[in-house]
Design an enzyme around this catalytic site. Sequence first.
Site, PDB file in Angstrom:
ATOM      1  N   PRO A 100       0.758  -1.238   0.002  1.00 55.64           N
ATOM      2  CA  PRO A 100      -0.008   0.088  -0.052  1.00 55.64           C
ATOM      3  C   PRO A 100       0.797   1.170   0.112  1.00 55.64           C
ATOM      4  CG  PRO A 100      -0.967  -1.423   1.653  1.00 55.64           C
ATOM      5  CD  PRO A 100       0.516  -2.048   1.109  1.00 55.64           C
ATOM      6  N   LYS A 205       4.534   8.430 -12.641  1.00 55.89           N
ATOM      7  CA  LYS A 205       3.483   8.040 -12.365  1.00 55.89           C
ATOM      8  C   LYS A 205       2.826   9.250 -11.328  1.00 55.89           C
ATOM      9  CE  LYS A 205       0.161   5.260 -10.139  1.00 55.89           C
ATOM     10  NZ  LYS A 205      -0.901   4.385 -10.663  1.00 55.89           N
TER      11      LYS A 205
HETATM   12  P1  NAD Z   1      -4.398  -3.071  -0.954  1.00 62.21           P
HETATM   13  O1  NAD Z   1      -4.382  -2.748   0.327  1.00 62.21           O
HETATM   14  O2  NAD Z   1      -5.541  -3.836  -1.597  1.00 62.21           O
HETATM   15  O3  NAD Z   1      -3.129  -4.502  -1.031  1.00 62.21           O
HETATM   16  C1  NAD Z   1      -2.111  -4.335  -0.319  1.00 62.21           C
HETATM   17  C2  NAD Z   1      -1.755  -5.880   0.273  1.00 62.21           C
HETATM   18  O4  NAD Z   1      -0.568  -5.742   0.956  1.00 62.21           O
HETATM   19  C3  NAD Z   1      -2.874  -6.262   1.493  1.00 62.21           C
HETATM   20  O5  NAD Z   1      -3.191  -7.733   1.107  1.00 62.21           O
HETATM   21  C4  NAD Z   1      -2.087  -6.281   2.435  1.00 62.21           C
HETATM   22  O6  NAD Z   1      -2.335  -7.301   3.797  1.00 62.21           O
HETATM   23  C5  NAD Z   1      -0.389  -6.515   2.210  1.00 62.21           C
HETATM   24  N1  NAD Z   1       0.556  -6.022   2.998  1.00 62.21           N
HETATM   25  C6  NAD Z   1       0.413  -4.990   3.818  1.00 62.21           C
HETATM   26  N2  NAD Z   1       1.849  -4.917   4.624  1.00 62.21           N
HETATM   27  C7  NAD Z   1       2.388  -6.078   4.246  1.00 62.21           C
HETATM   28  C8  NAD Z   1       3.659  -6.626   4.751  1.00 62.21           C
HETATM   29  N3  NAD Z   1       4.298  -5.923   5.719  1.00 62.21           N
HETATM   30  N4  NAD Z   1       3.976  -7.787   4.360  1.00 62.21           N
HETATM   31  C9  NAD Z   1       2.972  -8.611   3.372  1.00 62.21           C
HETATM   32  N5  NAD Z   1       2.068  -7.863   2.823  1.00 62.21           N
HETATM   33  C10 NAD Z   1       1.629  -6.996   3.163  1.00 62.21           C
HETATM   34  O7  NAD Z   1      -3.378  -2.280  -2.154  1.00 62.21           O
HETATM   35  P2  NAD Z   1      -3.743  -2.488  -3.583  1.00 62.21           P
HETATM   36  O8  NAD Z   1      -5.077  -1.696  -3.979  1.00 62.21           O
HETATM   37  O9  NAD Z   1      -3.615  -3.784  -4.116  1.00 62.21           O
HETATM   38  O10 NAD Z   1      -2.678  -1.419  -4.219  1.00 62.21           O
HETATM   39  C11 NAD Z   1      -1.392  -1.795  -4.116  1.00 62.21           C
HETATM   40  C12 NAD Z   1      -0.435  -0.594  -4.556  1.00 62.21           C
HETATM   41  O11 NAD Z   1      -0.878  -0.479  -5.888  1.00 62.21           O
HETATM   42  C13 NAD Z   1      -0.778   0.484  -3.787  1.00 62.21           C
HETATM   43  O12 NAD Z   1       0.590   1.193  -3.599  1.00 62.21           O
HETATM   44  C14 NAD Z   1      -1.704   1.573  -4.680  1.00 62.21           C
HETATM   45  O13 NAD Z   1      -1.458   2.796  -4.604  1.00 62.21           O
HETATM   46  C15 NAD Z   1      -1.134   0.844  -6.095  1.00 62.21           C
HETATM   47  N6  NAD Z   1      -2.306   0.829  -6.963  1.00 62.21           N
HETATM   48  C16 NAD Z   1      -3.306   0.593  -6.908  1.00 62.21           C
HETATM   49  C17 NAD Z   1      -4.520   0.706  -7.875  1.00 62.21           C
HETATM   50  C18 NAD Z   1      -5.675  -0.003  -7.516  1.00 62.21           C
HETATM   51  O14 NAD Z   1      -6.828   0.452  -8.557  1.00 62.21           O
HETATM   52  N7  NAD Z   1      -6.202  -0.583  -6.299  1.00 62.21           N
HETATM   53  C19 NAD Z   1      -4.084   0.957  -8.963  1.00 62.21           C
HETATM   54  C20 NAD Z   1      -2.739   1.354  -9.258  1.00 62.21           C
HETATM   55  C21 NAD Z   1      -2.038   1.556  -8.325  1.00 62.21           C
END
Ligand code: NAD
Length: 333
Positions: A100, A205
Site C-alpha cells: 500500500p 506516475k
Molecule cells: P491493497 O491494500 O488492496 O493491498 C495491499 C496488500 O499488501 C494487502 O493484502 C496487505 O495485507 C498487504 N501487506 C501490507 N503490509 C504487508 C507486509 N508487511 N507484508 C506482506 N503484505 C503486506 O492495495 P492495492 O489496491 O492492491 O494497491 C497496491 C499498490 O498499488 C498501492 O501502492 C496502490 O496505490 C497501487 N495501485 C492501486 C491501484 C488500484 O486500483 N487498487 C491502481 C494502481 C496502483
Amino acid sequence: MRILASRLHGLVQTRGFASSARRLHNYGFIGLGQMGYQMAKNLQSKLAPSDKLSIFDINTAAAEALEAEMKAVPTGATVELVTSASDAASDADTVLTVLPEPQHVEAVFRSILGKGLPKRERIFIDCSTIDPSTSRKVAGHVAAAGQGIFVDAPMSGGVVGATAGTLTFMLGADEGAVPRVEPVLLRMGRKVLHCGDQGAGLSAKLANNYLLALSNIATAEAMNLGMRWGLDPKTLAGVINVSTGRCWPSEVNNPVPGVVATAPAGRDYSGGFGISLMKKDLRLAMMAAKEVGANMALADKAFAVYEDAEKRDECKARDFSVVYRYLGGKESS
Ligand code: NAD
C-alpha cells in the site's frame, strides 16, 4: 552499476540453455491485495511448471485463498505459500512487491534484508505507488546488502487491468536491467514504459496522477457550471471532447451520471479508482514536489477537496469522480 547490469543480462540469456549458470526460475510475490492477488495469478499462470512462485501476505486468508485458486489449475508455476517476506525472497531470483504505502515497502525490505539472506543477483520489482525518495532509499539498502537490484514499476489500469493482465507499468531502472524486468511485467500487463533510472517510474506516475487529480475536479466543476447555465450534459461533454478542455475525466470517466454509459458515475460511483487512492497519490506527489522545490499552485486546494469529500458518507469509498456529487452537481436528468 553498468557491470552489474551486463552481468544480469548474461543471466537472462542463460535461461533455457544448458549452462553452468543458475537458471532464473524462482519468483517471490509479496502483497496479495486488490492488485497483487490478480497480478500474481496472471504471473503464475504464464510461468512454466518447472518455475516456482513463493507467495506471501500478512493477510493469511488472502494468501491461502490465492494458493487454493492457483493449485486448482493444473498449469503454471509451482506455488508455495510461505510465512514471511524473507522466505518469499530467499530462494528467488525475481521478487515482486505490491504494497500500500511507503512505510509498508520499507518494513518489508527491512525484514528481508535483516535476515542475512544468501547474496544473490536478485531483481526486486516494486509495483507499489510510493514516493521516489523512499524508493531510492530502499534501492540503496538492497544494493548495499549485496542482495541484487531494486527497480520501481508502479502501474496504471486498476483492478480491471490487473485481472485482465492489461496493466501499463512505468519502469524506473538502469538500462541494463530492462531486458530482465520487462518480460516479467509483460506477464501481468501490456505495456512497459521505461522512464529512466531507478525512481523515474514513480516520478512519471506521480506527475501523471497529479494532473489527473486536478483535471478530475476541473471537469466536475465545468460540467456542474455548464448544467447550471442550462446546458444538456451530453451536449456539453460532446463540445468539450472535441475542444481544448478534453481530458480522460471528460471523455472516459465523466462524473455526470448518464454521460458515459460505462463510467462509475452511472452506478453510484462504485468501482473505478477509489477517492482514497487519489488522495494518497496526490499527497505523495506533493511530498515529492516539495523535495525539488516545484511550485504547485493548485495542490493544497485539490487535496482539501479530496480529503473533505472522502469523509462524507455519500462520497466515501467511491470512484474519485464522486467529487461532482461533493460539489452539489445534479445527478438525475
Ligand atoms: P491493497 O491494500 O488492496 O493491498 C495491499 C496488500 O499488501 C494487502 O493484502 C496487505 O495485507 C498487504 N501487506 C501490507 N503490509 C504487508 C507486509 N508487511 N507484508 C506482506 N503484505 C503486506 O492495495 P492495492 O489496491 O492492491 O494497491 C497496491 C499498490 O498499488 C498501492 O501502492 C496502490 O496505490 C497501487 N495501485 C492501486 C491501484 C488500484 O486500483 N487498487 C491502481 C494502481 C496502483
